[in-house]
Design a protein around this motif. Structure first.
Motif, PDB file in Angstrom:
ATOM      1  N   PHE A 130       0.877  -0.608   0.155  1.00 18.84           N
ATOM      2  CA  PHE A 130       0.010   0.289   0.206  1.00 18.84           C
ATOM      3  C   PHE A 130       1.034   1.533  -0.052  1.00 18.84           C
ATOM      4  O   PHE A 130       0.297   2.879   0.408  1.00 18.84           O
ATOM      5  N   THR A 131       2.211   1.283  -0.348  1.00 14.56           N
ATOM      6  CA  THR A 131       3.087   2.225  -0.533  1.00 14.56           C
ATOM      7  C   THR A 131       3.074   2.797  -2.157  1.00 14.56           C
ATOM      8  O   THR A 131       2.738   1.965  -2.567  1.00 14.56           O
ATOM      9  N   PRO A 132       3.084   3.949  -2.142  1.00 13.39           N
ATOM     10  CA  PRO A 132       3.235   4.336  -3.816  1.00 13.39           C
ATOM     11  C   PRO A 132       3.848   3.733  -4.349  1.00 13.39           C
ATOM     12  O   PRO A 132       5.299   3.407  -4.527  1.00 13.39           O
ATOM     13  N   SER A 133       3.521   4.167  -5.497  1.00 11.62           N
ATOM     14  CA  SER A 133       3.656   3.243  -7.154  1.00 11.62           C
ATOM     15  C   SER A 133       4.166   1.954  -6.484  1.00 11.62           C
ATOM     16  O   SER A 133       4.985   1.155  -8.051  1.00 11.62           O
ATOM     17  N   VAL A 134       3.821   1.723  -5.605  1.00 13.26           N
ATOM     18  CA  VAL A 134       4.025  -0.087  -5.712  1.00 13.26           C
ATOM     19  C   VAL A 134       2.770  -0.891  -6.296  1.00 13.26           C
ATOM     20  O   VAL A 134       2.172  -0.848  -5.679  1.00 13.26           O
ATOM     21  N   VAL A 135       3.441  -2.301  -7.170  1.00 14.10           N
ATOM     22  CA  VAL A 135       3.065  -3.710  -7.452  1.00 14.10           C
ATOM     23  C   VAL A 135       3.518  -5.062  -6.945  1.00 14.10           C
ATOM     24  O   VAL A 135       4.609  -5.216  -7.400  1.00 14.10           O
TER      25      VAL A 135
END
Length: 835
Positions: free
Chosen positions: A158-163
């Motif tokens: 759930f951190t930015p730009s993460v998949v």
């Protein structure tokens, strides 16, 4: 650090793409289908005793997966010294409780010592709030909320730009993470400043460090080039993991969790607290098991962590020893598209194209479309262990100066085992096999592909800091010695093939040297500058035998690469609530092992370069009388020169290797915000909107009708696995003081499986919702926690990873798409007690 010799895989005719890198994509690959089956063999002679059905026998377990013998791993002078040195680490830690009796002085204020240890280790890799680069910090408490057995990438989802993705579908075992669309090979990972990426493949295998999150004190994710000074270049992000922390009070903690797919996690942690004002010892022991969502994709993971520290008046000494051991059933192949879509006609065509045996055909047709696993051999497993030793020393020189150094050693060894149906004899035998008047060209066999490696080195830095200036001078030396070999442990015609026959054997050495200087200068009261320059030198040598499209061939190459990586930026405080910043960074990165060994010195690709521009603002303020809010907005432009991507092109060795593309870029906007209007409600949300393009892409596809390859040109295409929109949300409400209900949401836009922007080769966009209930009961010095996590509440059917290949036959293009389905609705429940 896994980088096994590549087996045959569905991606190439004779291997060349490591199955651990299932995120690699390309076009023009030719499918080669094995026919896994169950066999039984004598544990002493490795000879098949009788063909039986799967249900009629049990495999011997007393030798399968056995530890390597001294003859397999002969001791060397360097390794012997390293192990003596590592033994001294253990001696130091065991001596700590004894030493404290001899140093029973009055308790001193250790706040300064602890700050010194943390600062000097982190400063070379971490950013602070005034830095002109994009980053997100994740603390120990935030990790603990989700830590019920799933791997570290899943905890950072759930951190930015993460998949994130999971081969087994449930977040345990082989997991992966992409940041800004960049895969693990382009993400720099450090643990306490020590490089963790595999030196050759440059990937990160989180399965080797199960439950490591329980020993983590903080994580900083830097997006873009970042500031990390050690290891391979960061072309999308850096993840800096910190474990070193001081626990002043003694504690004992036991955490247990269980859930879907028979997932079970047990963790024991304890610490001495501060002894005599000078010493601490902390330890952890963990076990995680799971059957996995995908058929037979089981995991059996073990790990430990031990850390001892000495806090002197001006010096600090810490040693860490940790290890992870994994045994996972392979789920690397993925699910064919026809099976996933329950397309009966498509499955029959797939069976025909790939010459599946009757047993494999039945497995395909009868399996669940979302849990299908083509492997059925009982011991189709991956087995690996990694031992880490770290020693840190820091000293306060006075007058604003301090110095620190760290030594490290990692020993990794293991193999993956696989059954090969009717494989080519010439790959394994030095002479033809003849039985009677018949020459044997193909036979069933079981093989293991091994990796045995040492990774060691040291890093150092000297820091100076006053009110206006901060200067860091540092560097490092790291060396990797890797041995790759394959063994046949059973063969259909075993009398003609010696037991433990090694059919290839090669070794590699990689040395990485770097020096850097970083400065932070306060130009005015509100304006601050940042300059970071690094010189890096890479030596890479390898020799031996390689198995590829042309069979077995000798290897002997070396590479010498020099990189200069400058970074500079400015940050300006508009007021006490708003800061704006901008930076320009240059990063360089060498090709990985596959790029080298699957090519000749003439055809191997060039190093990559990236120019990274970041600019943004950080804002914070009050929300009413009790609340607060934060908002970070960052715009980025990452321009690549000679980025390495798969195009399907065959090189002069006959392998499908990555190719340099001259012009490609990623640009986007990242927004990260939090709102806490009162003590009961908090909302954290982030989203990334981006474009990820290759200019002038060429696709190569094998033409079986006419021979050679067909070439297709594209003016502008999307970079594979780079969604335009990624968003995450964490909404937490506490109706009672110690009880919190959280709704966790994630959206990932569509992703293309290759670099052609073809709508028939993509991952569909998906949204997931997770529900977390947490209750904490405190009584005097004890804390009891209950956690319930319901993943994928709405039972979304989605795939987070895949690959594709294609060819021309019969006048039409044949495309094979494979996907990695993730689990539907599933749960984990945890109970923890801390004394």
């Amino acid at each position: 650090m896994q980088n096994f010799q590549s087996p045959k895989s569905p991606l190439t005719p004779e291997g060349g793409i490591n199955p651990y890198k299932n995120t690699f994509v390309g076009v023009g690959f030719t499918p080669t289908q094995t026919a896994p089956k169950s066999v039984i063999f004598d544990k002493n002679t490795f000879a098949q005793t009788a063909p039986k059905f799967r249900s009629e026998y049990d495999l011997f377990s007393d030798w399968v997966g056995a530890s390597p013998t001294p003859t397999i791993f002969p001791p060397s002078g360097v390794r012997g010294l390293l192990r003596v040195w590592c033994a001294s680490f253990l001696f130091l830690m065991l001596s700590v409780p004894c030493l404290q009796a001899q140093n029973a002085e009055n308790k001193q204020d250790t706040t300064k010592k602890d700050a010194l240890l943390s600062e000097v280790i982190l400063k070379g890799t971490r950013l602070d709030e005034s830095s002109p680069l994009a980053f997100t910090n994740v603390g120990k408490k935030e990790l603990a909320k989700q830590n019920l057995g799933q791997d570290l990438p899943v905890l950072l989802n759930f951190t930015p730009s993460v998949v994130t993705t999971s081969d087994a579908g449930g977040g345990v075992g082989y997991t992966g993470i992409r940041i800004r669309g960049s895969d693990a090979t382009r993400t720099n990972i450090t643990i306490n400043g020590i490089p963790y990426n595999d030196a050759e493949s440059q990937g990160t295998f989180w399965v080797n460090m199960p439950d490591f999150a329980s020993s983590v004190s903080s994580i900083q994710i830097q997006r873009g080039v970042g500031t990390s000074a050690n290891g391979a270049g960061a072309f999308g992000a850096s993840v800096n993991i910190q474990t070193n922390q001081k626990n002043e009070k003694a504690y004992l903690e036991l955490n247990n969790s269980a859930g879907s797919f028979r997932t079970l996690k047990n963790t024991l942690m304890l610490g001495t607290g501060l002894l005599a004002g000078k010493f601490t010892v902390d330890a952890r022991l963990s076990s995680i098991t799971s059957n996995g969502f995908i058929d037979r994709a089981s995991s059996d993971l073990k790990s430990f962590f031990v850390s001892g520290a000495y806090y002197g008046k001006r010096a600090t000494l810490r040693t860490n020893v940790f290890s992870g051991k994994e045994r996972t059933y392979q789920a690397w192949y993925g699910v064919p598209e026809a099976r996933l879509r329950n397309d009966a006609k498509g499955m029959q065509a797939y069976i025909s194209r790939n010459f599946l045996s009757s047993a494999d055909s039945l497995n395909l047709l009868k399996s669940n479309g979302r849990t299908y696993n083509p492997y059925t051999y009982d011991n189709q497993t991956d087995n690996y262990q990694q031992d880490h030793y770290q020693l840190f020393y820091s000293y306060d020189l006075g007058a604003g100066w301090n110095a620190q150094t760290a030594l490290h050693y990692t020993y990794g060894r293991g193999y993956f085992e696989e059954f090969r149906a009717q494989d080519k004899v010439e790959t394994y035998a030095t002479s033809p096999i003849v039985i009677g008047n018949q020459s044997i060209t193909n036979m069933d066999l079981i093989r293991r592909r091994w990796l045995d490696n040492d990774f060691y080195g040291g890093i150092y830095s000297v820091n100076y800091k006053n009110q206006k200036l901060e200067l860091i001078l540092g560097g490092g030396w790291n060396e990797y010695d890797g041995r790759h070999f394959g063994e046949v442990i059973w063969a259909q015609f075993s009398p003609t093939l010696p037991a433990r026959n090694r059919y290839y054997n090669n070794k590699a050495t990689k040395r990485d040297l770097n020096m850097y200087a970083k400065t932070y200068i306060e130009i005015t009261e509100r304006l601050r500058s940042f300059v970071d320059v690094q010189w890096r030198r890479v030596f890479y040598d390898f020799e031996g035998l390689q198995i590829d499209a042309l069979g077995t061939r000798p290897l002997q190459q070396n590479a010498r690469l020099n990189f200069f990586n400058p970074k500079a930026g400015l940050s300006f405080e508009l007021n006490d609530k708003i800061l704006v910043y901008s930076s320009l960074s240059v990063g360089n990165r060498e090709p990985n092992r596959e790029d080298f060994v699957n090519a000749t010195a003439q055809s191997r690709p060039r190093a990559e370069r990236m120019y990274d521009v970041e600019m943004g603002t950080r804002m914070n303020g009050r929300a009413g009388e009790q609340g607060k809010w934060n908002l970070n907005v960052n715009a980025y432009y990452m321009q690549y020169d000679n980025q390495l991507v798969l195009t399907g092109k065959v090189n002069d060795v006959g392998n499908y290797t990555r190719t340099n593309v001259k012009n490609s870029f990623r640009r986007g906007v990242e927004v990260e915000a939090s709102l806490q209007p009162n003590a009961k409600l908090q909302w954290n949300v982030n989203f990334t909107l981006s474009q990820n393009k290759i200019i002038g892409f060429q696709e190569f596809t094998d033409d079986y009708d006419n021979g050679g390859q067909k070439e297709t040109k594209f003016d502008k295409t999307d970079i594979a696995f780079s969604p335009t929109l990624i968003a995450g949300s964490q909404l937490a409400y506490s109706p009672l003081k110690d009880f919190t209900v959280s709704l966790l949401s994630k959206y990932v836009g569509k992703q293309y499986l290759d670099n052609t922007s073809n709508e028939n080769r993509k991952l569909e966009a998906f949204t997931t919702q997770d529900l977390r209930l947490a209750y904490e009961w405190k009584r005097q010095a004890s804390t009891l926690t209950f956690t319930f996590l319901l993943n994928n509440v709405l039972n979304a059917q989605y795939e987070s990873n895949g690959y594709t290949f294609g060819y021309w036959a019969g006048g039409e293009r044949v495309t094979e798409n494979f996907y990695y389905p993730q689990a539907g609705r599933n749960f984990l429940v945890g109970v923890g007690i801390k004394l």
